[in-house]
Design a protein around this motif. Structure first.
Motif, PDB file in Angstrom:
ATOM      1  N   UNK A  34     -21.259  21.526 -10.115  1.00  0.00           N
ATOM      2  CA  UNK A  34     -19.965  22.139  -9.870  1.00  0.00           C
ATOM      3  C   UNK A  34     -20.040  23.596  -9.445  1.00  0.00           C
ATOM      4  N   UNK A  35     -21.041  23.936  -8.631  1.00  0.00           N
ATOM      5  CA  UNK A  35     -21.183  25.312  -8.147  1.00  0.00           C
ATOM      6  C   UNK A  35     -20.163  25.553  -7.032  1.00  0.00           C
ATOM      7  N   UNK A  36     -19.480  26.670  -7.095  1.00  0.00           N
ATOM      8  CA  UNK A  36     -18.505  27.017  -6.072  1.00  0.00           C
ATOM      9  C   UNK A  36     -19.160  27.890  -5.013  1.00  0.00           C
ATOM     10  N   UNK A  37     -19.340  27.309  -3.808  1.00  0.00           N
ATOM     11  CA  UNK A  37     -19.870  28.067  -2.688  1.00  0.00           C
ATOM     12  C   UNK A  37     -18.688  28.515  -1.822  1.00  0.00           C
ATOM     13  N   UNK A  38     -18.952  28.886  -0.598  1.00  0.00           N
ATOM     14  CA  UNK A  38     -17.896  29.289   0.315  1.00  0.00           C
ATOM     15  C   UNK A  38     -17.097  28.059   0.730  1.00  0.00           C
ATOM     16  N   UNK A  39     -15.892  27.920   0.220  1.00  0.00           N
ATOM     17  CA  UNK A  39     -15.000  26.792   0.534  1.00  0.00           C
ATOM     18  C   UNK A  39     -15.645  25.448   0.239  1.00  0.00           C
ATOM     19  N   UNK A  40     -16.520  25.396  -0.762  1.00  0.00           N
ATOM     20  CA  UNK A  40     -17.202  24.144  -1.060  1.00  0.00           C
ATOM     21  C   UNK A  40     -17.630  24.128  -2.523  1.00  0.00           C
ATOM     22  N   UNK A  87     -11.621  15.084   2.727  1.00  0.00           N
ATOM     23  CA  UNK A  87     -10.514  14.388   3.380  1.00  0.00           C
ATOM     24  C   UNK A  87     -10.719  12.878   3.344  1.00  0.00           C
ATOM     25  N   UNK A  88     -11.938  12.433   3.623  1.00  0.00           N
ATOM     26  CA  UNK A  88     -12.235  10.998   3.654  1.00  0.00           C
ATOM     27  C   UNK A  88     -12.053  10.378   2.275  1.00  0.00           C
ATOM     28  N   UNK A  89     -12.597  11.030   1.250  1.00  0.00           N
ATOM     29  CA  UNK A  89     -12.509  10.485  -0.104  1.00  0.00           C
ATOM     30  C   UNK A  89     -11.062  10.406  -0.576  1.00  0.00           C
ATOM     31  N   UNK A  90     -10.273  11.399  -0.211  1.00  0.00           N
ATOM     32  CA  UNK A  90      -8.866  11.407  -0.639  1.00  0.00           C
ATOM     33  C   UNK A  90      -8.086  10.222  -0.095  1.00  0.00           C
ATOM     34  N   UNK A  91      -8.561   9.617   0.993  1.00  0.00           N
ATOM     35  CA  UNK A  91      -7.847   8.513   1.638  1.00  0.00           C
ATOM     36  C   UNK A  91      -8.406   7.138   1.274  1.00  0.00           C
ATOM     37  N   UNK A  92      -9.406   7.107   0.401  1.00  0.00           N
ATOM     38  CA  UNK A  92     -10.002   5.826   0.015  1.00  0.00           C
ATOM     39  C   UNK A  92      -9.331   5.327  -1.260  1.00  0.00           C
ATOM     40  N   UNK A  93      -8.472   4.360  -1.128  1.00  0.00           N
ATOM     41  CA  UNK A  93      -7.741   3.823  -2.278  1.00  0.00           C
ATOM     42  C   UNK A  93      -8.596   2.915  -3.143  1.00  0.00           C
ATOM     43  N   UNK A  94      -9.719   2.440  -2.599  1.00  0.00           N
ATOM     44  CA  UNK A  94     -10.568   1.504  -3.334  1.00  0.00           C
ATOM     45  C   UNK A  94     -11.418   2.190  -4.403  1.00  0.00           C
ATOM     46  N   UNK A  95     -11.439   3.519  -4.423  1.00  0.00           N
ATOM     47  CA  UNK A  95     -12.216   4.265  -5.417  1.00  0.00           C
ATOM     48  C   UNK A  95     -11.306   4.771  -6.531  1.00  0.00           C
ATOM     49  N   UNK A  96     -11.845   4.807  -7.745  1.00  0.00           N
ATOM     50  CA  UNK A  96     -11.092   5.346  -8.868  1.00  0.00           C
ATOM     51  C   UNK A  96     -11.089   6.870  -8.808  1.00  0.00           C
ATOM     52  N   UNK A  97     -10.237   7.474  -9.590  1.00  0.00           N
ATOM     53  CA  UNK A  97     -10.173   8.942  -9.636  1.00  0.00           C
ATOM     54  C   UNK A  97     -11.511   9.523 -10.089  1.00  0.00           C
ATOM     55  N   UNK A  98     -12.138   8.875 -11.075  1.00  0.00           N
ATOM     56  CA  UNK A  98     -13.425   9.348 -11.590  1.00  0.00           C
ATOM     57  C   UNK A  98     -14.501   9.259 -10.524  1.00  0.00           C
ATOM     58  N   UNK A  99     -14.505   8.161  -9.760  1.00  0.00           N
ATOM     59  CA  UNK A  99     -15.505   7.996  -8.690  1.00  0.00           C
ATOM     60  C   UNK A  99     -15.317   9.055  -7.612  1.00  0.00           C
ATOM     61  N   UNK A 100     -14.075   9.331  -7.260  1.00  0.00           N
ATOM     62  CA  UNK A 100     -13.800  10.361  -6.250  1.00  0.00           C
ATOM     63  C   UNK A 100     -14.255  11.735  -6.735  1.00  0.00           C
ATOM     64  N   UNK A 101     -13.971  12.028  -7.979  1.00  0.00           N
ATOM     65  CA  UNK A 101     -14.339  13.330  -8.548  1.00  0.00           C
ATOM     66  C   UNK A 101     -15.861  13.505  -8.553  1.00  0.00           C
ATOM     67  N   UNK A 102     -16.581  12.441  -8.932  1.00  0.00           N
ATOM     68  CA  UNK A 102     -18.047  12.500  -8.972  1.00  0.00           C
ATOM     69  C   UNK A 102     -18.623  12.695  -7.571  1.00  0.00           C
ATOM     70  N   UNK A 103     -18.072  11.978  -6.598  1.00  0.00           N
ATOM     71  CA  UNK A 103     -18.536  12.111  -5.211  1.00  0.00           C
ATOM     72  C   UNK A 103     -18.383  13.542  -4.711  1.00  0.00           C
ATOM     73  N   UNK A 104     -17.256  14.144  -5.008  1.00  0.00           N
ATOM     74  CA  UNK A 104     -16.987  15.512  -4.539  1.00  0.00           C
ATOM     75  C   UNK A 104     -17.867  16.526  -5.263  1.00  0.00           C
ATOM     76  N   UNK A 105     -18.069  16.317  -6.544  1.00  0.00           N
ATOM     77  CA  UNK A 105     -18.872  17.261  -7.326  1.00  0.00           C
ATOM     78  C   UNK A 105     -20.336  17.234  -6.907  1.00  0.00           C
ATOM     79  N   UNK A 106     -20.897  16.044  -6.740  1.00  0.00           N
ATOM     80  CA  UNK A 106     -22.318  15.926  -6.397  1.00  0.00           C
ATOM     81  C   UNK A 106     -22.576  16.151  -4.917  1.00  0.00           C
ATOM     82  N   UNK A 107     -21.600  15.732  -4.081  1.00  0.00           N
ATOM     83  CA  UNK A 107     -21.700  15.957  -2.632  1.00  0.00           C
ATOM     84  C   UNK A 107     -23.009  15.436  -2.054  1.00  0.00           C
TER      85      UNK A 107
END
Length: 276
Positions: free
Chosen positions: A260-266, A100-120
């Motif tokens: 990119x491992x899919x856990x329970x809702x994560x 939710x937080x990353x989705x609302x950060x306009x200062x990050x590029x799409x690639x940066x957001x994707x990497x943040x979510x994937x690596x967590x």
């Protein structure tokens, strides 16, 4: 005091407000922290922040493009014993609400957001104050979050100094204790059995591991946090994060790292271990 040999001017250290401290850091952010990307000052968190006992406003939020994690700044005019607690509360909230937080950060590029979510990766914490007492320095070194402490000084003539505390002596002493303690190291050959125990006790949130047949797939960050907690409660020294993962990789039960491992809702990274 700072004395300028050329001009013969001296600058005395003076107090500044927390607001001015924050303004100085933000205005000169790229000079103080060249490897970080400033996202926002006074970043407002959305969600049930009261559950975490917070005001819901991070002093400064940044992004680390090298380690691919968010960076939480907590600023204090002078030392406060609650500075670490506040920062960890923010870190926990960010970890729980990362998507939710990353989705609302306009200062990050799409690639940066994707990497943040994937690596967590867990957020890094940077604390800035005029000074820090030893208990705060000691606690910061023990926590699994990466925490950096910076002390600042402000002088007349608008001179500003900021310097990271590097308590290398204390770190070296702790490493020597772990290395010399046979009790601490006795569990290294049994590292996979320890992981089974930790997982079986429910110390790792089910959102960050899964079992497929005889294979355990588990997020390494949450695994180490659980391991550290387990040995702290046993009042035994735990391995450093680096030594912990080396022990796992040297085990014949370690299979591979996966992204990119899919856990329970994560969806995040994981290491694969053979349980049989």
């Amino acid at each position: 005091m700072i004395f300028d040999i050329k001009t013969k001017l001296k600058s005395e250290e003076i107090d500044i407000s927390e607001k001015k401290l924050q303004a100085i850091i933000v205005e000169n952010f790229e000079h103080f922290f060249p490897n970080l990307k400033l996202i926002k000052s006074e970043y407002s968190l959305k969600g049930n922040v009261r559950l975490f006992g917070m005001s819901g406003r991070i002093d400064i939020l940044a992004y680390n493009p090298i380690e691919h994690n968010l960076v939480i700044f907590e600023l204090k005019k002078e030392h406060s014993k609650n500075i670490i607690i506040q920062a960890i509360d923010y870190s926990d909230f960010v970890e729980e609400n990362l998507e939710l937080i990353i989705s609302r950060i306009n200062e990050l590029t799409f690639k940066e957001k994707k990497t943040l979510l994937q690596l967590n990766n867990p957020p890094r914490i940077i604390l800035i104050a005029n000074s820090f007492y030893h208990p705060t320095i000691r606690r910061a070194k023990k926590l699994s979050n990466e925490i950096s402490l910076f002390e600042y000084k402000y002088f007349s003539n608008e001179l500003f100094q900021i310097q990271e505390i590097r308590d290398n002596t204390k770190i070296r002493e702790r490493l020597e204790r772990v290395t010399s303690s046979s009790e601490s190291l006795n569990h290294v050959p049994k590292i996979i059995e320890i992981i089974k125990t930790i997982t079986g006790l429910g110390l790792v949130n089910e959102r960050y591991f899964k079992i497929e047949g005889s294979r355990l797939i588990i997020n390494q960050t949450h695994l180490y946090k659980a391991y550290e907690k387990y040995y702290t409660e046993k009042e035994m020294d735990s391995l450093s994060k680096n030594d912990f993962f080396i022990a796992i990789k040297e085990s014949k039960k370690f299979l591979e790292y996966k992204k990119g491992v899919r856990y329970k809702n994560n969806n995040t990274t994981g290491m694969v271990i053979n349980l049989s």
